[in-house]
Scaffold this motif. Structure first.
Motif, PDB file in Angstrom:
ATOM      1  N   PHE A   1      28.343   3.375  -4.538  1.00 51.06           N
ATOM      2  CA  PHE A   1      28.292   2.705  -5.829  1.00 51.06           C
ATOM      3  C   PHE A   1      28.485   1.214  -5.617  1.00 51.06           C
ATOM      4  N   TYR A   2      27.643   0.421  -6.266  1.00 47.78           N
ATOM      5  CA  TYR A   2      27.916  -1.017  -6.351  1.00 47.78           C
ATOM      6  C   TYR A   2      28.443  -1.254  -7.754  1.00 47.78           C
ATOM      7  N   GLY A   3      29.752  -1.369  -7.893  1.00 50.04           N
ATOM      8  CA  GLY A   3      30.325  -1.413  -9.231  1.00 50.04           C
ATOM      9  C   GLY A   3      30.056  -0.079  -9.908  1.00 50.04           C
ATOM     10  N   GLU A   4      29.383  -0.141 -11.064  1.00 51.85           N
ATOM     11  CA  GLU A   4      29.076   1.089 -11.783  1.00 51.85           C
ATOM     12  C   GLU A   4      27.763   1.700 -11.316  1.00 51.85           C
ATOM     13  N   LYS A   5      26.971   0.861 -10.623  1.00 51.74           N
ATOM     14  CA  LYS A   5      25.612   1.269 -10.272  1.00 51.74           C
ATOM     15  C   LYS A   5      25.614   2.169  -9.041  1.00 51.74           C
ATOM     16  N   ARG A   6      24.966   3.318  -9.184  1.00 52.97           N
ATOM     17  CA  ARG A   6      24.933   4.249  -8.068  1.00 52.97           C
ATOM     18  C   ARG A   6      23.696   3.970  -7.230  1.00 52.97           C
ATOM     19  N   ALA A   7      23.888   3.677  -5.954  1.00 48.59           N
ATOM     20  CA  ALA A   7      22.757   3.309  -5.103  1.00 48.59           C
ATOM     21  C   ALA A   7      22.317   4.453  -4.195  1.00 48.59           C
ATOM     22  N   LEU A   8      23.212   5.416  -3.931  1.00 50.60           N
ATOM     23  CA  LEU A   8      22.852   6.561  -3.086  1.00 50.60           C
ATOM     24  C   LEU A   8      23.404   7.839  -3.705  1.00 50.60           C
TER      25      LEU A   8
ATOM     26  N   GLY B   1      10.859   4.324   2.927  1.00 50.40           N
ATOM     27  CA  GLY B   1      10.982   4.502   1.475  1.00 50.40           C
ATOM     28  C   GLY B   1      10.728   3.185   0.782  1.00 50.40           C
ATOM     29  N   PRO B   2      10.426   3.257  -0.504  1.00 50.52           N
ATOM     30  CA  PRO B   2      10.095   2.039  -1.238  1.00 50.52           C
ATOM     31  C   PRO B   2      11.287   1.086  -1.341  1.00 50.52           C
ATOM     32  N   SER B   3      11.004  -0.158  -1.623  1.00 52.28           N
ATOM     33  CA  SER B   3      12.034  -1.188  -1.710  1.00 52.28           C
ATOM     34  C   SER B   3      13.090  -0.813  -2.748  1.00 52.28           C
ATOM     35  N   GLY B   4      14.362  -1.002  -2.384  1.00 51.80           N
ATOM     36  CA  GLY B   4      15.447  -0.729  -3.329  1.00 51.80           C
ATOM     37  C   GLY B   4      15.887   0.715  -3.369  1.00 51.80           C
ATOM     38  N   CYS B   5      15.368   1.550  -2.467  1.00 48.58           N
ATOM     39  CA  CYS B   5      15.707   2.972  -2.531  1.00 48.58           C
ATOM     40  C   CYS B   5      17.028   3.280  -1.829  1.00 48.58           C
ATOM     41  N   GLY B   6      17.598   2.284  -1.157  1.00 47.24           N
ATOM     42  CA  GLY B   6      18.916   2.506  -0.573  1.00 47.24           C
ATOM     43  C   GLY B   6      18.943   2.658   0.938  1.00 47.24           C
ATOM     44  N   LYS B   7      17.864   2.312   1.616  1.00 49.10           N
ATOM     45  CA  LYS B   7      17.828   2.456   3.078  1.00 49.10           C
ATOM     46  C   LYS B   7      18.880   1.570   3.743  1.00 49.10           C
ATOM     47  N   SER B   8      18.879   0.298   3.354  1.00 46.47           N
ATOM     48  CA  SER B   8      19.849  -0.623   3.967  1.00 46.47           C
ATOM     49  C   SER B   8      21.262  -0.204   3.612  1.00 46.47           C
ATOM     50  N   THR B   9      21.441   0.185   2.356  1.00 49.76           N
ATOM     51  CA  THR B   9      22.759   0.617   1.915  1.00 49.76           C
ATOM     52  C   THR B   9      23.272   1.747   2.798  1.00 49.76           C
ATOM     53  N   PHE B  10      22.418   2.712   3.054  1.00 48.68           N
ATOM     54  CA  PHE B  10      22.838   3.855   3.859  1.00 48.68           C
ATOM     55  C   PHE B  10      23.108   3.433   5.304  1.00 48.68           C
TER      56      PHE B  10
ATOM     57  N   THR C   1      32.471  -4.938   3.639  1.00 47.86           N
ATOM     58  CA  THR C   1      32.577  -6.374   3.372  1.00 47.86           C
ATOM     59  C   THR C   1      32.106  -6.742   1.971  1.00 47.86           C
ATOM     60  N   ILE C   2      31.494  -5.796   1.272  1.00 50.37           N
ATOM     61  CA  ILE C   2      31.058  -6.069  -0.103  1.00 50.37           C
ATOM     62  C   ILE C   2      32.125  -5.539  -1.049  1.00 50.37           C
ATOM     63  N   PRO C   3      32.803  -6.444  -1.765  1.00 50.93           N
ATOM     64  CA  PRO C   3      33.959  -6.013  -2.563  1.00 50.93           C
ATOM     65  C   PRO C   3      33.612  -4.952  -3.611  1.00 50.93           C
ATOM     66  N   THR C   4      32.397  -5.005  -4.160  1.00 53.11           N
ATOM     67  CA  THR C   4      32.065  -4.074  -5.241  1.00 53.11           C
ATOM     68  C   THR C   4      31.616  -2.713  -4.728  1.00 53.11           C
ATOM     69  N   ALA C   5      31.353  -2.608  -3.423  1.00 54.11           N
ATOM     70  CA  ALA C   5      30.794  -1.358  -2.907  1.00 54.11           C
ATOM     71  C   ALA C   5      31.879  -0.295  -2.741  1.00 54.11           C
TER      72      ALA C   5
ATOM     73  N   ASP D   1      17.815  -2.886  10.905  1.00 54.52           N
ATOM     74  CA  ASP D   1      17.326  -2.965   9.537  1.00 54.52           C
ATOM     75  C   ASP D   1      16.078  -3.844   9.494  1.00 54.52           C
ATOM     76  N   GLU D   2      14.938  -3.237   9.453  1.00 53.41           N
ATOM     77  CA  GLU D   2      13.659  -3.959   9.461  1.00 53.41           C
ATOM     78  C   GLU D   2      13.660  -5.066  10.518  1.00 53.41           C
ATOM     79  N   PRO D   3      13.857  -4.697  11.788  1.00 51.23           N
ATOM     80  CA  PRO D   3      14.036  -5.733  12.816  1.00 51.23           C
ATOM     81  C   PRO D   3      12.780  -6.550  13.081  1.00 51.23           C
TER      82      PRO D   3
ATOM     83  N   THR E   1      12.324   0.767   8.331  1.00 49.04           N
ATOM     84  CA  THR E   1      11.069   0.029   8.420  1.00 49.04           C
ATOM     85  C   THR E   1      10.195   0.258   7.195  1.00 49.04           C
ATOM     86  N   HIS E   2       9.428  -0.759   6.871  1.00 47.08           N
ATOM     87  CA  HIS E   2       8.458  -0.631   5.790  1.00 47.08           C
ATOM     88  C   HIS E   2       7.077  -0.310   6.324  1.00 47.08           C
ATOM     89  N   SER E   3       6.975  -0.320   7.656  1.00 41.04           N
ATOM     90  CA  SER E   3       5.662  -0.072   8.234  1.00 41.04           C
ATOM     91  C   SER E   3       5.561   1.389   8.665  1.00 41.04           C
TER      92      SER E   3
END
Ligand SMILES: Nc1ncnc2c1ncn2[C@@H]1O[C@H](COP(=O)(O)OP(=O)(O)OP(=O)(O)O)[C@@H](O)[C@H]1O
Ligand SMILES: [Mg+2]
Lengths: 313, 273
Positions: free
Chosen positions: B34-41, B58-67, B77-81, B194-196, B225-227
């Motif tokens: 969760f980022y604050g109230e928002k559920r990302a995964l 997966g498409p942009s914003g689907c939570g790959k980096s988050t995971f 390091t992200i206070p809201t996470a 992450d998308e190196p 990767t997006h490719s």
């Protein structure tokens, strides 16, 4: 096809007129900006010129090495510039670590809560507090409370408080401008928060931090009111105790607790006397003060340039 | 199929890739972020095998980096996470109370989307990790680690004569390989990427892909990767994410040829994303 051209034709003409108008407005603004810059610069030059005309004749070796005197022609600023230098040294030694430390804490460590918010608002407010108030505070707290006397130490302490908000704000801004990606890079190979700050964030923020410290110090160098309040002397014909002694342990901090005067006070003292001669002395002292300030600022510029060159992303 | 992305030409058959160990290195169960109230995964459960490359697509914003950032606890390091669920590495819960993130992150290297070398010399970039972890007792040992790491990253020959120049003065592709060397230098077990290659040209990308293929002998690699081609070329397993859900996972060949979920099908043929 022709329909589309009809629709677009008139619109394009309108936009060209708009562009023209925008250009003209832009040009007016540039002229205005240039004029205000020039006015500021001219006034500064006039002031400087005035100071030079009045004072340069008095600027010689004797002026720098003589104590103040009742006779204007023999009076010098030895005790004043030594006093200024020592007070600034103490200010730097106390103000820089405190300010930088507080800046690092607020930016890198403090939790985002109401306490931090209160501290932040207060730091911002402190920057706006008139310097005389710092003098009054120091008189009550340091001179009477802690008994540090009307000394160089008290003066340095007072000015350190005065520049604290400047240093804190500059440090925070410098730290904030360090890209987050650098912190993550270091964290990702297992650096501790302290290591990230010490090895990566601070070196990258150093140019900005130093600039802040030096801007603070040049401000402190020109301060008069708080030092008069804590009881700086206006006529002083001796130097503080020497910092290096012939006996073990060879260093002495006695000078910290000696009486002192500083350049702006000396200048003020002379200007408030009747007689052209003393006014010339005041102008010359003002010139020396100005040169010291400019020297400080040049150090800042050189340091920043040097460090920036080493650090690039 | 109109607009389909053809990856069959780059897909490698199981025989070509060699046997993929199925000993799971990383096991996650019901991971929510969760980022604050928002559920990302939402309840992500996956087994990531050791010494293999697993691709997250997966498409942009689907939570790959988050995971990905959960696996080395970078999200700390992200206070809201906020994260719930379990992530185990070699059977050890990395979110347990007594786990120290510092040694954990040394075990799990990370390479970021944008090359982010330190503002120090190329040598120092690689030496920094071993130095703070006390991996070298002498200068000679440190030199050795730096050289072998740069060799593993395929960068040694290009930088051996200018180790003292700033890492930031290298080209983008070289910088990214420097970052890989920096990650490798502390002998991690897992490398997260992450998308190196997203900031690199095709030639530099090809170099990195080769490198990933070599590194897989010794490291567990997870790459976002997006490719589609890249996923097909370098990975043995692929996981498809969509709107915070892990939709489908399996051997790369299967995901690209016979996906079972229509969302995966649509994504790999270019209809969503
Ligand atoms: N620091 C953050 N604070 C709040 N929300 C975030 C944060 N980071 C990511 N998110 C949100 O979480 C969701 C997943 O983001 P994430 O970066 O993991 O996506 P992604 O799959 O990596 O996308 P991309 O392919 O564009 O990199 C997004 O909706 C994003 O807006
Ligand atoms: Mg991402």
């Amino acid at each position: 096809m022709t329909d589309v051209a009809h629709q677009h034709g008139p619109r394009r003409i309108v936009s060209e007129v708009q562009v023209l108008r925008r250009r003209r407005r832009e040009r007016i603004f540039v002229i205005f900006g240039l004029a205000s810059t020039l006015i500021g610069l001219l006034v500064l030059l006039a002031l400087l010129g005035n100071l030079v005309i009045d004072g340069v004749a008095r600027l010689d070796w004797n002026f720098l090495t003589n104590f103040p005197s009742r006779r204007a022609a023999q009076a010098g600023i030895l005790s004043a510039w030594v006093g200024s230098l020592l007070v600034i040294l103490v200010t730097a030694c106390i103000g820089a670590p405190l300010g930088v430390g507080a800046g690092i804490y607020l930016e890198e460590y403090s939790a985002r809560n109401w306490l931090t918010n209160i501290i932040e608002v207060n730091v911002a407010n402190l920057a706006a507090v008139p310097s005389i108030v710092y003098g009054l505070l120091a008189l009550g707290l340091f001179v009477y409370g802690f008994g540090t006397g009307r000394s160089i130490f008290t003066a340095g302490l007072t000015l350190a408080l005065l520049i604290l908000p400047i240093v804190i704000v500059a440090t925070r801004e410098a730290i904030r401008s360090v890209p987050q990606t650098i912190r993550e890079a270091a964290l990702a190979i297992g650096a501790t928060k302290g290591q990230v700050t010490k090895d990566h964030v601070l070196p990258a923020a150093l140019p900005g931090v130093l600039t802040g410290v030096i801007i603070g110090l040049s401000r402190a160098l020109g301060e008069t009111a708080p030092l008069i309040t804590i009881g700086a002397l206006t006529f002083i014909a001796f130097l503080p105790a020497p910092p290096i002694t012939s006996e073990f342990p060879f260093v002495s901090f006695e000078w910290l607790f000696d009486g002192f005067t500083v350049l702006p006070i000396q200048a003020f003292n002379w200007i408030s006397r009747p007689g052209r001669d003393f006014h010339a002395n005041a102008a010359a002292a003002g010139l020396v003060l100005l040169i010291m300030t400019l020297a400080l600022n040049s150090i800042a510029i050189v340091l920043r340039y040097r460090l920036r060159k080493r650090l690039q992303w | 199929m109109p607009g389909a992305i053809d990856v069959s030409s780059v897909l490698r058959s199981g025989a070509e890739v060699g046997p993929v160990s199925m000993r799971p290195k990383i096991v996650t169960r019901d991971v929510n972020v969760f980022y604050g109230e928002k559920r990302a995964l939402n309840d992500v459960s996956i087994d990531i095998p050791e010494r293999a490359v697993t691709a997250f697509i997966g498409p942009s914003g689907c939570g790959k980096s988050t995971f990905l950032r959960c696996i080395n606890r970078m999200n700390d390091t992200i206070p809201t996470a906020r994260i719930t669920g379990r992530i185990e590495i070699d059977g050890e819960n990395i979110y347990a109370k007594d786990v120290d993130v510092v040694p954990l992150r040394a075990r799990i290297g990370m390479v970021f989307q944008k090359p982010n070398p330190f503002a120090k010399s190329a040598y120092e970039n690689v030496a920094y990790g071993p130095r703070i972890h006390g991996l070298a007792r002498t200068r000679a040992e440190l030199d050795e680690i730096v050289e072998s790491s740069l060799r593993k990253a395929g960068l040694w020959d290009e930088v051996k004569d200018r180790l003292q120049q700033p890492g930031t003065s290298l080209s983008g592709g070289q910088q990214q390989r420097l970052c890989i060397a920096r990650a490798v230098a502390v002998s991690p077990e897992v490398i997260l990427m992450d998308e190196p290659c997203s900031a690199l040209d095709p030639i530099a990308t090809a170099r990195i892909e080769e490198l990933i293929d070599e590194l897989r002998q010794n490291y567990t690699i997870v790459i976002v990767t997006h490719s589609m081609q890249q996923a097909a070329r370098v990975s043995q397993r692929t996981a498809f994410f969509h709107l915070g859900n892990l939709v489908e996972q399996g051997p790369t060949e299967e995901i690209f040829t016979t996906p079972s979920d229509p969302r995966t099908q649509n994504y790999i043929t270019g209809r969503i994303g």
